[in-house]
Scaffold this active site. Structure first.
Site, mmCIF file in Angstrom:
data_model
loop_
_atom_site.group_PDB
_atom_site.id
_atom_site.type_symbol
_atom_site.label_atom_id
_atom_site.label_comp_id
_atom_site.label_asym_id
_atom_site.label_seq_id
_atom_site.Cartn_x
_atom_site.Cartn_y
_atom_site.Cartn_z
ATOM 1 N N LYS A 33 -4.117 17.554 17.330
ATOM 2 C CA LYS A 33 -2.891 18.151 16.804
ATOM 3 C C LYS A 33 -3.095 18.740 15.407
ATOM 4 C CE LYS A 33 -0.894 13.880 14.898
ATOM 5 N NZ LYS A 33 -0.967 14.293 13.497
ATOM 6 N N THR A 34 -3.892 18.092 14.560
ATOM 7 C CA THR A 34 -4.134 18.646 13.227
ATOM 8 C C THR A 34 -4.835 19.996 13.331
ATOM 9 O OG1 THR A 34 -4.311 16.408 12.307
ATOM 10 C CG2 THR A 34 -5.167 18.208 10.970
ATOM 11 N N ASP A 219 4.776 17.833 11.316
ATOM 12 C CA ASP A 219 3.834 16.963 12.014
ATOM 13 C C ASP A 219 4.481 15.597 12.248
ATOM 14 O OD1 ASP A 219 1.513 15.996 13.123
ATOM 15 O OD2 ASP A 219 0.548 15.578 11.195
ATOM 16 N N GLU A 220 3.994 14.854 13.233
ATOM 17 C CA GLU A 220 4.480 13.506 13.547
ATOM 18 C C GLU A 220 6.007 13.489 13.676
ATOM 19 O OE1 GLU A 220 2.429 11.360 14.363
ATOM 20 O OE2 GLU A 220 0.598 11.447 13.172
ATOM 21 N N GLN A 250 4.176 7.794 20.963
ATOM 22 C CA GLN A 250 3.635 7.153 19.766
ATOM 23 C C GLN A 250 4.705 6.899 18.707
ATOM 24 O OE1 GLN A 250 -0.547 8.289 18.617
ATOM 25 N NE2 GLN A 250 -0.090 10.095 19.851
ATOM 26 N N ARG A 603 -6.584 3.890 20.158
ATOM 27 C CA ARG A 603 -7.419 3.981 18.945
ATOM 28 C C ARG A 603 -8.898 3.839 19.297
ATOM 29 N NH1 ARG A 603 -4.349 6.836 16.730
ATOM 30 N NH2 ARG A 603 -3.296 6.685 18.733
#
Length: 746
Positions: A33-34, A219-220, A250, A603
């Site tokens: 995503k970044t 973002d997020e 998430q 993770r």
């Protein structure tokens, strides 16, 4: 070759090319995503002929914002010094700094952190004569913060207050807001609320920023709260060029004010183009299959299924033990086995609650494995650092009551609580600042002559530094302040921890110097800029590369968000821990617990272990426990053969049914020899519990329940070194004191 579009997968490219209008990028874990945000930023500059400052990109941590700016600079070849790539709070602060008069504040207002806010609440509750034995400051401030997150005013809160605790909170909330204004201070919530107020009350100012920020990205987005959604809504209300990037799977910060409904509301209200990012670049397919099976059970989630080109992968390791101490020991042994293939920095151990770390820490100590706790006490939360920062805040804003109350008698100037309150009352009645009240302390009744002299000297120092805020470099400013108030002498003589505390102050000066030399050195920085930077410091920004290289990371699952490791252990996968017992009666909380477990699983890059025990100590009692229900959602073929480390055997798992139940209850553990405060129990050594570092000195004999007897070698502010008879020299922190018994000499 196109540096912006080449190298993107099909869906990433689709998200980048969707330049205009409303876009929802559903970014699964590890899906890049970044990369999408930064490439989209660069694409907008190139294709829409925009300047850096014409795009507002908002994220949640300084670390993420810094990484984005670096990537954008590489993609565009342009400086990002003018780019609006910031956290929500930093964005809000900049708007307020540029327009403080619109909310009736001076330019030198200050920002209070959570501890400052609690101090205010404590003072208010004292003034209102609220029984603090019945009504605790912490829960009341938590309720106030949540109310502000949800944009509920004191009046609205008071109107809806039904229970006694809500009525008490309402009275504290109203006075709390009054105190903030009196002190020309804002709390973290205000950094979101005040920009909304500014925009609503000043349409032309809103129009200015809409002209400036022609496109917005967030973002997020699953972690946004109501205030952040309203801020976005105002900024994009004219052109609606808005791209939000997030993943409802998430969303794990509901307890902190995040509202998962925002991502669903955005989809309903803005009818965006939806671009799912499902290709994962982190984990093996086996790990993703496990994660997908866990999260698929959540009703109403946005459909996506993670996949990767890394087919197959090692099966999930299961560790089952009788006690949580055995569980921690086996994890440590497994880490040792992995050392031939993985570095310590490539291994992480997760747990649901902070209290679970104790047994893991002790196991790591016994195995001599270096580790670090991610999310412990922060540097800027230490007493000596908060003292110096309070001094600086009072210099910046002479009306800062909280800072004044903290430092007026540090170092001691003969001003007790009564004298402090008299000076506060005098300043308010006279309509003067607290710094000015120091220079007029002789007019305050009850202040002794020697104290008046010291207070006058202090006031003069603070006044002169206030007048030199812009002229003195931040480093020299702090050094002059520390020397002028003789803080080194005070803190070194504070107690036996003095030398270590002074080293922290020296490190603060180093921090100021690094700040001064960071970024664009042509831009003059002031001490005000430094204070703002440390106030906005985020947890995840505290990771240090040298620590990452040297140690195994121990952390809560919440702290693991945004990180990745080749090897992950999820410990304590027991019912009551994950999912947490507090979530049992709330479907929404149970869903968040499921998402939290999903975050933990995703993770892991190469190898995942899950561990659970048949019993756990709860408030001193040994309680039988069951494996987490979430383990049952993962197909049995994804698990490796269960590793049982106990005196009983688990029921064999039926194919396709996940993890089985215990056939036998855990056997009762052997009891350790008891100690009492009075001395002997049976034939055991005489001993007493240790409650503070000051009770120990070199040469003392002590006993630890796991490591046995040993001799104290040294004691400092934070650590003690103990030479254990059977385990050798070990360094132990203050959190182990409750486990130690001091052995009396015979």
């Amino acid at each position: 070759m196109d540096p912006i579009l080449d190298g993107l997968n099909e869906k990433q490219r689709e998200a980048v090319l969707a330049a205009d209008g409303s876009v929802l990028v559903l970014a699964g874990a590890g899906s890049g995503k970044t990369r999408v945000i930064t490439h989209r930023f660069a694409y907008l500059i190139r294709e829409k002929n925009l300047k850096m400052e014409n795009i507002l990109a908002v994220t949640f941590t300084n670390k993420a914002a810094g990484e984005m700016k670096e990537r954008i600079a590489r993609l565009t070849g342009e400086s990002t010094s003018r780019a609006w790539v910031r956290t929500f709070h930093a964005t809000g602060l900049m708007i307020i700094r540029r327009n403080p008069e619109t909310i009736g504040y001076p330019h030198n207002f200050v920002i209070y952190d959570a501890d400052d806010s609690k101090d205010i609440a404590g003072s208010i509750m004292h003034d209102l004569k609220i029984n603090t034995t019945v009504y605790k400051t912490g829960p009341i401030m938590h309720a106030i913060f949540r109310a502000k997150d949800n944009m509920i005013t004191p009046g609205e809160y008071e109107k809806d207050a039904a229970t006694e605790i809500e009525k008490v909170t309402a009275s504290v909330y109203r006075e709390y807001e009054n105190r903030l204004r009196e002190n020309f201070a804002l709390d973290f919530n205000d950094l979101l609320l005040m920009p909304i107020r500014i925009f609503r009350d000043n349409p032309r100012l809103l129009e200015y920023y809409q002209d400036l920020w022609r496109y917005m990205m967030i973002d997020e987005f699953q972690d946004t709260n109501i205030a952040q959604f309203q801020f976005m809504k105002l900024v994009v209300s004219r052109d609606r060029h808005i791209c939000v990037v997030g993943d409802d799977d998430q969303s794990i910060y509901g307890w902190r004010g995040a509202n998962i409904e925002n991502i669903y509301k955005f989809k309903r209200d803005y009818s965006p183009a939806v671009v799912p990012l499902e290709q994962n670049y982190r984990s093996t397919q086996l790990i993703l299959d496990a994660a997908n099976n866990v999260v698929n059970k959540i009703p109403g989630r946005m459909e996506k299924r993670l996949w990767t080109s890394r087919s197959g992968g090692e099966k999930i390791g299961l560790i089952e033990t009788m006690r949580e101490t055995d569980e921690a020991r086996v994890i440590a042994e497994t880490v040792r086995e992995l050392s031939a293939k993985y570095k310590n920095s490539e291994i992480a151990i997760f747990y649901r609650t902070n209290s679970q770390s104790r047994v893991l820490e002790e196991a790591m100590l016994r195995a001599n494995i270096p580790y670090r706790i991610f999310g412990g006490q922060k540097f800027y939360e230490r007493k000596e650092i908060k003292d110096v920062v309070a001094y600086i805040r009072l210099i910046i804003n002479p009306f800062d009551r909280q800072a004044f109350e903290r430092i007026v008698n540090i170092p001691a100037r003969g001003v007790g609580n009564v004298g402090r309150q008299k000076m506060i009352a005098y300043a308010k009645e006279s309509g003067i600042s607290y710094v000015e009240s120091l220079m007029k302390s002789g007019e305050v009744s009850g202040i002794q002559r020697e104290s008046v002299r010291k207070l006058n000297d202090l006031g003069q120092v603070l006044f002169e530094l206030n007048q030199s805020l812009e002229q003195i470099t931040p480093t020299n400013f702090v050094k002059i302040l520390i020397d002028s108030i003789e803080y080194k002498k005070y803190i070194r003589e504070f107690d036996e921890t003095g030398p270590d505390r002074w080293e922290n102050v020296e490190e603060l000066v180093n921090s100021v110097k690094e700040f001064e030399e960071s970024g664009d050195t042509s831009e003059k920085k002031t001490i005000v800029d430094f204070i703002n930077s440390i106030t906005l410091h985020a947890d995840i920004d505290d990771l240090k590369e040298e620590e990452e290289r040297e140690t195994v990371s121990l952390m809560t699952i919440h702290n693991a968000k945004g990180l990745e490791f080749p090897v992950v252990f999820i410990s304590g996968v027991n019912d009551g821990l994950i999912p947490h017992s507090n979530s049992r009666h709330s479907p929404e909380q149970m869903e968040e617990e499921r998402r939290l477990f999903y975050v933990a699983v995703t993770r892991a890059k190469d190898k995942l272990y899950m561990s659970f025990s048949g019993s756990r100590l709860v408030y001193g009692d040994l309680i039988p426990t069951k494996p987490s229900v979430f383990l049952l959602d993962i197909p049995s073929e994804l698990y490796d053969e269960i590793r049982t480390h106990s005196t009983y055997e688990p029921q064999r798992r039926t194919p396709g049914k996940g993890v089985g139940k215990f056939t036998n209850p855990p056997a009762a553990p052997k009891e350790e020899p008891a100690y009492t405060y009075e001395g002997k129990v049976g034939g055991a050594e005489k001993g007493s519990s240790v409650s503070g570092m000051d009770e120990l000195k070199p040469g003392d004999r002590v006993r630890h329940p796991n490591l046995g007897a040993g001799t104290v070698k040294s004691v400092s502010a934070k650590l003690m070194q103990i030479e254990f008879d059977n385990w050798g020299l070990r360094a132990m922190g203050g959190n182990f004191l409750s486990s130690l018994r001091k052995i009396e000499a015979k």
